[in-house]
Design an enzyme around this catalytic site. Structure first.
Site, PDB file in Angstrom:
ATOM      1  N   GLU A 173       0.814  -1.235   0.000  1.00 39.19           N
ATOM      2  CA  GLU A 173       0.000   0.000   0.000  1.00 39.19           C
ATOM      3  C   GLU A 173       0.840   1.273   0.000  1.00 39.19           C
ATOM      4  OE1 GLU A 173      -3.035  -0.072   3.065  1.00 39.19           O
ATOM      5  OE2 GLU A 173      -4.143  -1.657   2.028  1.00 39.19           O
ATOM      6  N   GLU A 292      -5.652  -8.336  -0.001  1.00 42.17           N
ATOM      7  CA  GLU A 292      -6.357  -7.987   1.241  1.00 42.17           C
ATOM      8  C   GLU A 292      -7.810  -7.745   0.877  1.00 42.17           C
ATOM      9  OE1 GLU A 292      -4.793  -5.022   3.937  1.00 42.17           O
ATOM     10  OE2 GLU A 292      -2.736  -5.525   3.362  1.00 42.17           O
TER      11      GLU A 292
END
Ligand code: AHR
Length: 508
Positions: A173, A292
């Site tokens: 991320e 995720e």
């Protein structure tokens, strides 16, 4: 009762199912590691300090691959802190979750745990505060043949044989301003490319995942993917996607339909990746690692800066109800519907932190509601995903407009010949009769009989499982389902998840 018709034909193949879509995620966060999978003082702990009650549940869940060690955690992690004699390992401040990291569990422990759990490890390198050197040293530590300084450190720490880990995430991320070491797309693309090239010099057979956007609402979404792939197209295999869902302002109708968002997200990333490939005139296809995903009540999370610095204290231990389980089932269906491009997916996380398994320190471990659709999908999804087409009622949602009430996929298993149908009734209010004509299936496979129909639903949709009532919510066997005149007919209650199994031979 409203009626829907679900068409399925073995000729309409989406793709072979990569079983790595039944992945999960262990992050050094809250109690996922400490008092989750690792608790040396626990009555069930084995010689490595791993909770065997949790290991049993992980195997039952049917998890195939587990991503480690983060998440946000990895972006300020020094893997060297977590190897070697335990009494020499430093206590550090983890900036991602403002926690004390004792480093009592690290690289060698995770490799050993993954072996015992029977899962493939998927390792993330720190591209937040660190870079190429750290990545290739970690890679040599885990995969290097004895005879170099770094590989010999692993040998000295008890593992002669390389771990042979093939699947690696190039950071986590890094588009997110919350990430330690957050980067622009250009900065990340360059670092990811350089890291990938160096890692492939160590081991040309790796599978590498470049970071995509942290979610579809990021202001840089799609341009981030384009920039990253323009630079890394030839040296990576997958691009990552992350998505967490929760009901907004009590809007359950939209929440039950969030698979629409996941579906649109996947389509957009495929389109972006294919655009880059087209410009490059490349025959290579980048595939997707949805590494995720889950239901997460983020509204209840105070944010990282609101956290008191403590050691392994509970963090985002969401307790899931029946509706959450139905939504999780619908997200799994979505991943299967894109089996041609989604090759890896990791439900986040595995234990305690927004997880299908909860534990008490020193006490029991139990299955949350969301455990069940995952375990059944992993157990019964066959080797090939088939396209399903539904005609029938729609539900109105504020977030996605009108969407089909039934959301479905099907699989065919080449070895057993079994057909599995996975269906969610996304209507909050209406029971639906689902008709599944079997003509096309039976023409190809011969007569089919119904093995079983199980569903997850409850009159009380807020019901949850807990230490005192671990099996309050479990899948129910549905007896009324029948095959009549070549059509399988099933009644699907409002807000419910279903598995219908059909097998070649005879009637039932
Ligand atoms: O899974 C919890 C966190 O969510 C992860 O650390 C991060 O990658 C994501 O934002």
């Amino acid at each position: 009762m409203a009626v829907a018709r679900l068409a399925v034909d073995p000729a309409f193949v989406v793709g072979d199912l990569d079983r790595r879509v039944f992945g999960s995620f262990v992050e050094h966060m809250g109690r996922c590691v400490y008092t989750g999978i690792y608790e040396p003082d626990h009555p069930t702990a084995d010689e490595d300090g791993f909770r065997t009650d949790v290991l049993d549940l992980v195997r039952e869940l049917g998890v195939t691959v587990v991503r480690y060690p983060g998440g946000n955690f990895v972006s300020n992690y020094a893997w060297e802190d977590g190897v070697g004699p335990k009494d020499g390992r430093p206590r550090r401040l983890d900036l991602a979750w403002r926690a004390i990291e004792t480093n009592q569990f690290g690289t060698d422990e995770f490799a050993a745990w993954a072996r015992k759990a029977g899962v493939e490890p998927m390792w993330a390198v720190n591209l937040g505060t660190r870079g190429v050197t750290e990545a290739i040293e970690l890679l040599q530590y885990v995969n290097g043949e004895p005879g170099t300084d770094i590989a010999d450190r692993r040998v000295a720490n008890g593992s002669e044989k390389p771990y042979d880990i093939k699947l690696w995430c190039l950071g986590n991320e890094l588009d997110g301003p919350w990430q330690i070491g957050h980067k622009t797309a250009d900065e990340y693309a360059r670092l990811a490319e350089e890291t990938a090239r160096a890692m492939r010099r160590v081991d040309p057979d790796l599978e590498l995942v470049a970071c995509g956007s942290s979610n579809r609402k990021m202001p840089t979404f799609a341009s981030w993917e384009r920039t990253v792939l323009e630079r890394t197209y030839d040296v990576v295999d997958h691009i990552s996607l992350h998505a967490y869902y929760e009901p907004k302002d009590g809007d359950t109708a939209s929440f039950l339909a969030v698979a629409e968002d996941m579906d649109r997200f996947i389509r957009s990333v495929v389109a972006t990746a294919d655009h880059v490939g087209a410009v490059k005139q490349s025959d290579k296809k980048i595939t997707l690692s949805f590494d995720e995903w889950n239901v997460w009540y983020q509204g209840r999370f105070p944010g990282e800066s609101g956290l008191k610095v403590r050691e392994a204290s509970p963090l985002i231990e969401d307790v899931y109800d029946v509706t959450d389980a139905v939504v999780v089932g619908s997200l799994l269906i979505t991943l299967l519907r894109h089996a041609d491009r989604v090759k890896i997916a990791n439900q986040a996380q595995l234990v305690n932190v927004i997880a299908p398994i909860l534990t008490e320190p020193g006490g029991t471990a139990w299955r949350q509601t969301i455990f069940h659709p995952f375990a059944l999908t992993s157990k019964y999804a066959g080797s090939r995903v088939l396209r399903t087409e539904v005609t029938g009622p729609v539900v109105e949602t504020d977030a996605f407009g009108n969407v089909p009430a039934l959301w479905s996929t099907a699989t065919y298993d080449e070895e057993s010949g079994e057909v599995a149908l996975f269906v969610v009734n996304r209507s909050e209010t209406d029971e639906i009769e689902c008709e599944i004509p079997l003509g096309a299936l039976e023409a190809a496979l011969g007569p089919l009989h119904l093995v079983e129909h199980v569903g997850l639903y409850d009159d009380d949709r807020s019901a949850v499982n807990g230490p005192e009532h671990p099996d309050r919510v479990v899948p129910k066997r549905i007896d009324g389902t029948r095959i009549t005149d070549g059509t399988c007919v099933a009644t699907l209650p409002a807000a419910s998840w279903h598995l219908v199994r059909l097998s070649p031979g005879g009637n039932s």
